[in-house]
Scaffold this motif. Sequence first.
Motif, PDB file in Angstrom:
ATOM      1  N   LEU A  57       0.851  -1.179   0.000  1.00 11.77           N
ATOM      2  CA  LEU A  57       0.000   0.000   0.000  1.00 11.77           C
ATOM      3  C   LEU A  57       0.887   1.228   0.000  1.00 11.77           C
ATOM      4  O   LEU A  57       0.521   2.294  -0.466  1.00 11.77           O
ATOM      5  N   ALA A  81      -1.209  -2.028  -7.347  1.00  9.04           N
ATOM      6  CA  ALA A  81      -2.586  -2.528  -7.216  1.00  9.04           C
ATOM      7  C   ALA A  81      -2.664  -3.961  -7.739  1.00  9.04           C
ATOM      8  O   ALA A  81      -3.311  -4.828  -7.146  1.00  9.04           O
ATOM      9  N   ARG A  84      -0.997  -6.291  -5.228  1.00  8.32           N
ATOM     10  CA  ARG A  84      -1.882  -6.521  -4.073  1.00  8.32           C
ATOM     11  C   ARG A  84      -2.953  -7.534  -4.431  1.00  8.32           C
ATOM     12  O   ARG A  84      -3.301  -8.403  -3.649  1.00  8.32           O
ATOM     13  N   ASN A  85      -3.476  -7.378  -5.647  1.00 10.15           N
ATOM     14  CA  ASN A  85      -4.528  -8.268  -6.097  1.00 10.15           C
ATOM     15  C   ASN A  85      -4.042  -9.715  -6.204  1.00 10.15           C
ATOM     16  O   ASN A  85      -4.722 -10.649  -5.775  1.00 10.15           O
ATOM     17  N   PHE A  90      -5.504  -9.338   2.367  1.00  4.95           N
ATOM     18  CA  PHE A  90      -5.567  -8.467   3.546  1.00  4.95           C
ATOM     19  C   PHE A  90      -6.679  -8.882   4.504  1.00  4.95           C
ATOM     20  O   PHE A  90      -7.804  -9.161   4.072  1.00  4.95           O
ATOM     21  N   PHE A  92      -8.288  -6.988   7.871  1.00  7.53           N
ATOM     22  CA  PHE A  92      -8.167  -5.735   8.613  1.00  7.53           C
ATOM     23  C   PHE A  92      -8.746  -5.861  10.007  1.00  7.53           C
ATOM     24  O   PHE A  92      -9.540  -6.760  10.289  1.00  7.53           O
ATOM     25  N   LEU A 109     -15.148  -9.932  -4.285  1.00  2.20           N
ATOM     26  CA  LEU A 109     -14.619  -8.597  -4.594  1.00  2.20           C
ATOM     27  C   LEU A 109     -13.236  -8.584  -5.265  1.00  2.20           C
ATOM     28  O   LEU A 109     -13.074  -7.975  -6.325  1.00  2.20           O
ATOM     29  N   PRO A 110     -12.224  -9.249  -4.696  1.00  5.10           N
ATOM     30  CA  PRO A 110     -10.897  -9.161  -5.347  1.00  5.10           C
ATOM     31  C   PRO A 110     -10.896  -9.742  -6.763  1.00  5.10           C
ATOM     32  O   PRO A 110     -10.139  -9.276  -7.613  1.00  5.10           O
ATOM     33  N   TYR A 113     -11.292  -7.546  -9.822  1.00  8.04           N
ATOM     34  CA  TYR A 113     -10.169  -6.754 -10.303  1.00  8.04           C
ATOM     35  C   TYR A 113      -9.046  -7.627 -10.836  1.00  8.04           C
ATOM     36  O   TYR A 113      -7.958  -7.145 -11.118  1.00  8.04           O
TER      37      TYR A 113
ATOM     38  N   ILE B 315     -11.065  -0.226   0.677  1.00  6.10           N
ATOM     39  CA  ILE B 315     -11.097  -1.697   0.629  1.00  6.10           C
ATOM     40  C   ILE B 315     -10.875  -2.166  -0.803  1.00  6.10           C
ATOM     41  O   ILE B 315     -10.064  -3.046  -1.067  1.00  6.10           O
ATOM     42  N   ARG B 316     -11.592  -1.546  -1.717  1.00  8.52           N
ATOM     43  CA  ARG B 316     -11.457  -1.955  -3.118  1.00  8.52           C
ATOM     44  C   ARG B 316     -10.023  -1.785  -3.597  1.00  8.52           C
ATOM     45  O   ARG B 316      -9.481  -2.636  -4.311  1.00  8.52           O
ATOM     46  N   MET B 317      -9.414  -0.680  -3.206  1.00 11.01           N
ATOM     47  CA  MET B 317      -8.035  -0.446  -3.637  1.00 11.01           C
ATOM     48  C   MET B 317      -7.090  -1.461  -2.998  1.00 11.01           C
ATOM     49  O   MET B 317      -6.157  -1.946  -3.646  1.00 11.01           O
ATOM     50  N   ALA B 318      -7.348  -1.778  -1.716  1.00 15.95           N
ATOM     51  CA  ALA B 318      -6.475  -2.727  -1.030  1.00 15.95           C
ATOM     52  C   ALA B 318      -6.519  -4.095  -1.702  1.00 15.95           C
ATOM     53  O   ALA B 318      -5.512  -4.788  -1.801  1.00 15.95           O
ATOM     54  N   VAL B 319      -7.691  -4.503  -2.198  1.00 16.88           N
ATOM     55  CA  VAL B 319      -7.781  -5.826  -2.810  1.00 16.88           C
ATOM     56  C   VAL B 319      -7.461  -5.792  -4.302  1.00 16.88           C
ATOM     57  O   VAL B 319      -7.640  -6.780  -4.992  1.00 16.88           O
ATOM     58  N   ALA B 321      -8.106  -2.904  -6.710  1.00 21.44           N
ATOM     59  CA  ALA B 321      -8.704  -1.972  -7.665  1.00 21.44           C
ATOM     60  C   ALA B 321      -7.696  -0.892  -8.014  1.00 21.44           C
ATOM     61  O   ALA B 321      -7.047  -0.337  -7.126  1.00 21.44           O
TER      62      ALA B 321
END
Lengths: 253, 405
Positions: A57, A81, A84-85, A90, A92, A109-110, A113, B315-319, B321
Amino acid sequence: MRPIIDLQSINRVYRTGAVDIHAVRDVSLTIHPGEFVAVMGASGSGKSTMMNTLGCLDQPTSGLFLLDGIDVSKLSPEQRAEIRNQKIGFVFQGFNLLARTTARENIELPMLYAHPPLSRREQEERVQHVLELTGLTQRADHVPSQLSGGQQQRVAIARALVMKPALLLADEPTGNLDTRTSIEIMGAFQDLNEKGITIAMVTHELDIAQYCKRNIIMRDGRIISDRPVENRSWAATEMKKLESEQLAADLAS
Amino acid sequence: MRFFAILRIALNALRRNKMRTVLTMLGIIIGVSAVIAMVSIGTGARAQLEAQIESMGQNIVSVFPNFRRGGVSSGASGGEGFTVGDCDAIASEVPGVVAISPEVRAGGQAIYGNKNWSASVYGVNSDYLQIKSWNVVSGSNFSEQEVRTAAKVVLLGKTVVTELFDGNDPVGEIIRIRNVPFVVMGTLEPKGASLMGSDQDDAIIMPYTSAMKRLAGNRAAIRSMIIQSESPAVMSLVEQEVTTLLRQRHKIQDGADDDFMVRTQDQINEFATGTSKTMTALLGAVAGVSLVVGGIGIMNIMLVSVTERTREIGIRMAVGAKARDVLVQFLTEAVVLSLLGGGLGIALGMGTSAIIASQMNWPTLTPGNAIAGAFAFSAAIGIFFGFYPARKAAQLDPIEALRYE
C-alpha cells in the motif's frame, strides 16, 4: 527456498512540513513460505508502516523489497494494485467488509479486479473453496449485519484467500473481538498455516502473538527482537481452558 | 473489470439509497421531460404546418391584387384583380410555368332540397385541381370544353357534401346557387384547414367562366391567380418574370408600386416556419438550463457518495482496484443515474405530450432523434458532472481511505 518477503535496508521517511518523521529505519527481514509471523510494538513503533509496506500500500523511501521474488520497491501505483490483487490477502482490524453486501459478494470482490479475468466457473469454485476453508458455507448469503464478529472476520479471511495469495497479511485481526472469538480466529489462522499458507500479522497483544511461530518486536522504527515462539499457544487447548474457567466461574457464582 | 460487474455494482449502490437516487434523478427527469414535451408539441405543430403547406400544392407561385397600394388604382384592372388576358399571357410568355389557373371568388347560398349552406364558391379552370394536387374522390373534374361554355357544373368539397347531402354521394344531383341550377360532377378529397385556419373543404368549385357569367354578372374579375412552376429552383425566376410581365400589362410607371403581389411557396413556408424555429430555440435554451441544474445535482450527490464511501474505496483499492477501476465505477454510477433519469424523463415527456394532445387537441409528435438526443445528452451530463467526483475517488490514497471513519 526463495523467501516470500525479502526486505533489505528499508527506510520510510514521512516528510510532513518542517520535520521529517523516520517511521522505519534500516529494517532488513526475510519471511519464508510456511512461516507465521507476528510483528509487535507499541503505537509509533513503525509496525503499521511496516504492514503498509509489506502490503504494497506504501512504498519504502529507500531500500529493496522483494515480494515473492519481484522487486516491488519501485513500482507505479497501478502495478502495486495488481501485486496486491495477485500476491497479498488483507485482513483488517475492523473487518472492512462492504455493508449490505452478502458474504459471497464480499468474497468475490478481489476477483472483480483480477487481470486476466477469471471465468465465472473458476470464480464460483474459488468462492466455494474458501467458504469451506473458513467454515462459512452455510452463511454465504448473509450480509455482515446478520453475522457475528467472528463470522465477519472469517468472511474477511475468505476474501483474503480467494486470489490464492503468496502472503496473508493481517492487521490487528483480533482487535475488535472478545476473548472467545479471538481464540476462534487465531484457530482459523493456525489451521490455514498448517495447510501451508504464509501469514504475517500485526498485533500489540502478547497472548495473541503466542499463537504464531515467530515474533518480531519493533521500537522506534527498528527491529529490536526477532525470535521463534516458545510454548506456542494452540487454539484448541486455549478454548478448552477458557471453557473450564467459565464453568468454574459459573459454579462459583 | 467486466462491464456487467461494473453495471451491477452501480445499480446496487443506487438501490441502497432509493430516495436519494430518485431525488437526484428528478432534476434530469424534469429537464428531459420538458424537452421531450416541448419538442413533441413543436414537431406536431410543424408537421401540421407542413401538411397545410403541402395542401397548397407543389412549387406554387400565387398572384394577388395589392390592396395596400397607395392612391387610386391605375389601369383597367389595377387593384381589382386580373384579366383572362393576364392569365393567358403568363401561361404563354413566362418560362417555367407548368400550369396556371385564375381564381374567381363568389359567394352565395347553395340549396339542395330543404337544406341550404353558405359556402365559398371558387371559379377556376380545369388545371386547378392538378395545381393544388387535389384529387376527385367520386365523379370527375370538369373539362376545358365546359370551361369554354361556362357550363353549370360544380365540384363539392367534403364539408359541403356533409352539410347538403349528409355525406351521401351527390354526383349527378342538382344544387341551386343564387337560383341557378348546377349539376354536381364530382366530390373532392378532404384537405383540412389552411394555413390561415379556414376550412379548405368548405368549397364549391366550378369553371371560372360560370362563376363570372352565371353568378356574379360582369362585375366579377379574376381575384387571384395560382401558378404551378416546373421545379422549386425556378420559382423565384417565375416570380420575377410574372412581376415584369404584369407591370408591363398593367402599364405601371417605373418607380410606382405594383398593383399586385407575387408570393412563392418558399416565402410562405419561411414565414410560417420562422416563428416555430424561434420558439424551439427558446424552449431548447430553457430545457438546457434545467438539464445543467440537474447535472449539478448529480455532481453534488456523487461528491457526497464518494465521501461516504471512502472506506469502501479503500477496501477496493487494497484488494487490487486500480485508480482507473474506481474512476470507472463512480463514473458508471453517475451515468446510470443520469440515463435512468433521462429514460424516465422521456417516458414522462411522452406521457405529458399525449395528455396535451388528447386534452387540448394539439397535434403532438415525438421524433425519434429527439429521444436519441435526450438519451445522449443525459449520458453526456452524467459523464461531465460525474467525472470530477469520480476522479476525486480515484485519487484517494488507499491507506488514508482505509483509516477513514
